[in-house]
Design a protein around this motif. Structure first.
Motif, PDB file in Angstrom:
ATOM      1  N   THR A  14      -4.837  -8.438 -25.640  1.00 48.08           N
ATOM      2  CA  THR A  14      -4.116  -7.167 -25.162  1.00 48.08           C
ATOM      3  C   THR A  14      -4.490  -6.137 -24.272  1.00 48.08           C
ATOM      4  N   THR A  15      -4.700  -6.526 -23.102  1.00 47.51           N
ATOM      5  CA  THR A  15      -5.804  -5.841 -22.115  1.00 47.51           C
ATOM      6  C   THR A  15      -4.459  -5.123 -21.357  1.00 47.51           C
ATOM      7  N   ARG A  16      -4.710  -3.970 -20.993  1.00 49.97           N
ATOM      8  CA  ARG A  16      -3.665  -2.796 -20.635  1.00 49.97           C
ATOM      9  C   ARG A  16      -4.105  -3.363 -19.166  1.00 49.97           C
ATOM     10  N   ARG A  17      -3.279  -2.637 -18.130  1.00 53.30           N
ATOM     11  CA  ARG A  17      -3.527  -2.979 -16.449  1.00 53.30           C
ATOM     12  C   ARG A  17      -3.205  -1.592 -16.251  1.00 53.30           C
ATOM     13  N   LYS A  18      -4.334  -0.832 -15.451  1.00 51.97           N
ATOM     14  CA  LYS A  18      -3.628  -0.023 -14.704  1.00 51.97           C
ATOM     15  C   LYS A  18      -3.171   0.132 -13.745  1.00 51.97           C
ATOM     16  N   THR A  19      -1.831   0.541 -13.298  1.00 49.46           N
ATOM     17  CA  THR A  19      -0.887   0.377 -12.388  1.00 49.46           C
ATOM     18  C   THR A  19      -0.301   1.418 -10.987  1.00 49.46           C
ATOM     19  N   SER A  20      -0.759   0.733 -10.246  1.00 52.38           N
ATOM     20  CA  SER A  20      -0.365   2.174  -8.952  1.00 52.38           C
ATOM     21  C   SER A  20       0.782   2.122  -8.798  1.00 52.38           C
ATOM     22  N   SER A  21       1.332   2.925  -8.467  1.00 55.85           N
ATOM     23  CA  SER A  21       3.366   3.181  -7.838  1.00 55.85           C
ATOM     24  C   SER A  21       2.688   1.798  -6.896  1.00 55.85           C
ATOM     25  N   ARG A  22       4.855   1.884  -6.159  1.00 57.80           N
ATOM     26  CA  ARG A  22       4.542   1.338  -5.166  1.00 57.80           C
ATOM     27  C   ARG A  22       4.604   1.303  -3.703  1.00 57.80           C
ATOM     28  N   PRO A  23       4.213   0.658  -2.718  1.00 62.48           N
ATOM     29  CA  PRO A  23       3.316   0.999  -1.635  1.00 62.48           C
ATOM     30  C   PRO A  23       4.975   1.721  -1.091  1.00 62.48           C
ATOM     31  N   PRO A  24       4.714   2.291   0.235  1.00 64.49           N
ATOM     32  CA  PRO A  24       5.561   3.085   0.618  1.00 64.49           C
ATOM     33  C   PRO A  24       6.992   2.092   2.292  1.00 64.49           C
ATOM     34  N   SER A  25       7.815   2.772   2.114  1.00 60.02           N
ATOM     35  CA  SER A  25       8.833   1.601   3.214  1.00 60.02           C
ATOM     36  C   SER A  25       7.908   0.877   4.404  1.00 60.02           C
ATOM     37  N   GLY A  26       7.883  -0.205   4.833  1.00 59.49           N
ATOM     38  CA  GLY A  26       7.304  -1.221   5.838  1.00 59.49           C
ATOM     39  C   GLY A  26       6.250  -2.093   5.322  1.00 59.49           C
ATOM     40  N   SER A  27       5.893  -2.409   5.892  1.00 59.53           N
ATOM     41  CA  SER A  27       4.553  -3.447   5.705  1.00 59.53           C
ATOM     42  C   SER A  27       3.263  -3.396   5.052  1.00 59.53           C
ATOM     43  N   THR A  28       2.639  -3.384   4.735  1.00 56.49           N
ATOM     44  CA  THR A  28       1.107  -2.480   4.217  1.00 56.49           C
ATOM     45  C   THR A  28       0.416  -3.686   3.988  1.00 56.49           C
ATOM     46  N   THR A  29      -0.887  -3.594   3.963  1.00 56.23           N
ATOM     47  CA  THR A  29      -1.891  -4.301   3.021  1.00 56.23           C
ATOM     48  C   THR A  29      -1.610  -4.926   1.682  1.00 56.23           C
ATOM     49  N   TRP A  30      -2.161  -6.008   1.385  1.00 52.04           N
ATOM     50  CA  TRP A  30      -1.828  -6.160  -0.255  1.00 52.04           C
ATOM     51  C   TRP A  30      -2.658  -5.695  -0.735  1.00 52.04           C
ATOM     52  N   SER A  31      -2.122  -5.071  -1.984  1.00 55.28           N
ATOM     53  CA  SER A  31      -3.875  -5.120  -2.536  1.00 55.28           C
ATOM     54  C   SER A  31      -3.782  -5.525  -4.254  1.00 55.28           C
ATOM     55  N   SER A  32      -5.614  -5.739  -4.604  1.00 59.78           N
ATOM     56  CA  SER A  32      -4.886  -6.677  -6.073  1.00 59.78           C
ATOM     57  C   SER A  32      -5.083  -5.264  -7.346  1.00 59.78           C
ATOM     58  N   ASN A  33      -4.824  -3.652  -7.041  1.00 61.15           N
ATOM     59  CA  ASN A  33      -5.107  -2.794  -7.874  1.00 61.15           C
ATOM     60  C   ASN A  33      -3.814  -2.348  -9.030  1.00 61.15           C
ATOM     61  N   GLY A  34      -3.125  -3.314  -9.632  1.00 61.47           N
ATOM     62  CA  GLY A  34      -2.467  -2.568  -9.965  1.00 61.47           C
ATOM     63  C   GLY A  34      -1.143  -2.235  -9.336  1.00 61.47           C
ATOM     64  N   VAL A  35      -0.251  -2.719  -8.576  1.00 58.71           N
ATOM     65  CA  VAL A  35       0.683  -2.230  -7.253  1.00 58.71           C
ATOM     66  C   VAL A  35       1.794  -2.958  -8.192  1.00 58.71           C
ATOM     67  N   GLN A  36       2.515  -2.179  -8.223  1.00 58.80           N
ATOM     68  CA  GLN A  36       4.083  -2.459  -8.490  1.00 58.80           C
ATOM     69  C   GLN A  36       4.851  -3.118  -7.277  1.00 58.80           C
ATOM     70  N   TYR A  37       4.643  -4.243  -7.063  1.00 59.75           N
ATOM     71  CA  TYR A  37       5.202  -4.796  -5.670  1.00 59.75           C
ATOM     72  C   TYR A  37       7.833  -4.756  -6.483  1.00 59.75           C
ATOM     73  N   LYS A  38       7.941  -4.967  -5.341  1.00 59.52           N
ATOM     74  CA  LYS A  38       9.155  -4.720  -5.598  1.00 59.52           C
ATOM     75  C   LYS A  38      10.420  -5.612  -4.495  1.00 59.52           C
ATOM     76  N   THR A  39      10.626  -6.487  -5.261  1.00 53.95           N
ATOM     77  CA  THR A  39      11.845  -7.622  -4.031  1.00 53.95           C
ATOM     78  C   THR A  39      11.636  -7.007  -3.212  1.00 53.95           C
ATOM     79  N   ASN A  40      11.524  -7.460  -1.556  1.00 54.65           N
ATOM     80  CA  ASN A  40      11.739  -7.347  -0.259  1.00 54.65           C
ATOM     81  C   ASN A  40      10.885  -6.053  -0.247  1.00 54.65           C
ATOM     82  N   ASP A  41       9.717  -6.096  -1.076  1.00 53.04           N
ATOM     83  CA  ASP A  41       8.135  -4.989   0.494  1.00 53.04           C
ATOM     84  C   ASP A  41       8.064  -6.662   0.944  1.00 53.04           C
ATOM     85  N   ILE A  42       7.236  -5.844   2.007  1.00 54.90           N
ATOM     86  CA  ILE A  42       6.622  -6.781   2.489  1.00 54.90           C
ATOM     87  C   ILE A  42       4.636  -5.757   2.333  1.00 54.90           C
ATOM     88  N   VAL A  43       3.576  -7.357   2.507  1.00 50.20           N
ATOM     89  CA  VAL A  43       2.761  -6.812   2.499  1.00 50.20           C
ATOM     90  C   VAL A  43       1.715  -7.829   4.055  1.00 50.20           C
TER      91      VAL A  43
END
Length: 76
Positions: A14-43
């Motif tokens: 029953t662990t809860r993780r803090k999630t972050s909003s998804r990255p803006p459009s375009g390539s961004t550096t991958w993060s392990s901090n609970g980012v909500q990645y969506k299909t077609n996001d590029i990191v």
């Protein structure tokens, strides 16, 4: 006499993780901090670009690569 069968009792965590909003459009550096990645996001991870192929939330140990093929595909 029948062989012994061990059936483990698994209780979901029953662990809860803090999630972050998804990255803006375009390539961004991958993060392990609970980012909500969506299909077609590029990191960018370790100098390579990866495209998300399934929606998911990042966590430590789930970086793009061979073990996370269900979430990421290399695009360069």
């Amino acid at each position: 006499m029948q062989p012994f069968q061990f059936v483990p009792q698994i209780t979901p965590a029953t662990t809860r993780r803090k999630t972050s909003s998804r990255p803006p459009s375009g390539s961004t550096t991958w993060s392990s901090n609970g980012v909500q990645y969506k299909t077609n996001d590029i990191v960018l991870y370790e100098g390579k670009q990866f495209q998300c192929i399934a929606d998911h939330t990042s966590f430590p140990g789930a970086e793009p690569g061979i073990l996370t093929w269900a979430w990421w595909k290399s695009i360069n």
